[in-house]
Write an enzyme that holds these catalytic residues in place. Sequence first.
Site, PDB file in Angstrom:
ATOM      1  N   ASP A  26      29.605  44.601  -4.152  1.00 27.25           N
ATOM      2  CA  ASP A  26      28.767  43.779  -3.273  1.00 27.25           C
ATOM      3  C   ASP A  26      28.267  42.560  -4.035  1.00 27.25           C
ATOM      4  O   ASP A  26      28.241  42.542  -5.273  1.00 27.25           O
ATOM      5  CB  ASP A  26      27.602  44.586  -2.692  1.00 27.25           C
ATOM      6  CG  ASP A  26      26.582  45.015  -3.738  1.00 27.25           C
ATOM      7  OD1 ASP A  26      27.004  45.427  -4.849  1.00 27.25           O
ATOM      8  OD2 ASP A  26      25.367  44.958  -3.464  1.00 27.25           O
ATOM      9  N   GLU A  62      24.448  47.460  -5.222  1.00 24.56           N
ATOM     10  CA  GLU A  62      23.690  47.087  -6.406  1.00 24.56           C
ATOM     11  C   GLU A  62      22.745  45.935  -6.124  1.00 24.56           C
ATOM     12  O   GLU A  62      21.609  45.905  -6.619  1.00 24.56           O
ATOM     13  CB  GLU A  62      24.650  46.718  -7.547  1.00 24.56           C
ATOM     14  CG  GLU A  62      24.002  46.704  -8.928  1.00 24.56           C
ATOM     15  CD  GLU A  62      23.315  45.387  -9.285  1.00 24.56           C
ATOM     16  OE1 GLU A  62      22.537  45.368 -10.245  1.00 24.56           O
ATOM     17  OE2 GLU A  62      23.589  44.371  -8.599  1.00 24.56           O
TER      18      GLU A  62
END
Length: 462
Positions: free
Chosen positions: A87, A157
Amino acid sequence: MAVNDFIQENKDRFLNELLDLLRIPSVSADPKFKDDVFAAANFVKESMEKAGADTVEICETAGYPIVYGEKIIDPSLPTVLVYGHYDVQPADPYELWDSPPFEPVIKKTAIHPEGAIFARGSADDKGQFYMYVKAFEAMMAAGDLPCNVKFMIEGEEEVGSDNLEKFVIENKEKLQADVILISDTHMISMQDPSITVGLRGMAYMEVEVTGSNRDLHSGTYGGAVANPINVLCEMIASMKDENDHITIPGFYDKVQELTAAQRERLNQAPFDLKEYQDKLDIDDVHGEKGYTTIERVGIRPTLDVNGIWGGYIGEGAKTVLPSKAHAKISMRLVPDQDWHEISELFENYFKSIAPKSVKVKVKPHHGGAPAVVSDSSVGYKAAEAAMEETFGKKPIPTREGGSIPIVALFQKELGSDPILFGFGLDTDALHSPNEHYGVKNYFIGIETIAAFFRHFKELSNQ
């Protein structure tokens, strides 16, 4: 075929695959990119399978999935666990990018004369975790994989890794490894390679200050009714004193103070203050009195406003006293601060300094623990030897100001010190417009990772 020969012969493909991954706008913070985040997970899964992993699965969580893969060549050999995240941060504000953030382009720069890949996620963390997939592929193709390898690549994250702890706790046996590698940090420079041995933690908050029950005419009510924006600014300003020391009671109670010798060693890292200022186009640095710039970003806690809004911000003028004002505030933490405790201290203090003319809400968002890792472990020594081999110079141990909450989680739950094996630079504009990652960094990273596997096996057998 030797590992490095395979890397050289497949450089164009390795680079083009990364560019394809960067074209996927896997922004975990914004629900409108949900399908793209899942698409990135599938891309990672397919890449691991093509590289030669035997077992690859997309593990569902309450949020975005974790991609797990492994290649166990011999249970008696050392096992390396690789962590990364697919991500990325939001690309906003788009208008400040020189090229579209999800249409990667390669441009030469003064720092990257061989070219840098400009795209969101290029350095954080797609470009860095993908090096492991390609190093693994090269070792497999050359028939020279010295250790077992496991991959755990997550998709949350950038929004706090809320579901990773549960996954790690429930899969301790699956994730067992002799060393954990994370490339989500940076080096001092290509001339001065370094390995990060300390990271700050974080507590992230959102605050809301409310005055009247609606926006008011600033002429009719100005001077008689509290302006939430003014009040919010005053409250935030009061949270630091004239020495940039944070005024929250109890904030520093558990801060781990380094010895004079430790501070001296930390400041031996190459650092040019003038060059630092020139890169940022600033005339002076700013921070807590009594500490150097290296110390301020490595071993001292901070409190910063990451966003603030309220009232009218459109074209022209609208004379109102806004009903509400908002801010997002982060605190970077150091050993032995606990982010839950700091969040509570912040909330209690913020509410205590609010005048009666306003109402205040504090919403803790996410956080993570600080971490310090050993520079004498077998894993560190292998990373040190690998970097010395590929860079021609022994890396310097450094402490970094960023936060990777899962480092402390891995230490606690898996009983292993992760090796923070970053290949980016602090000039790569992480989280900012025009994020980029050097093409040379990408390939030397692949070569260094392959060298690590070899050195780790050799040192583990000693």
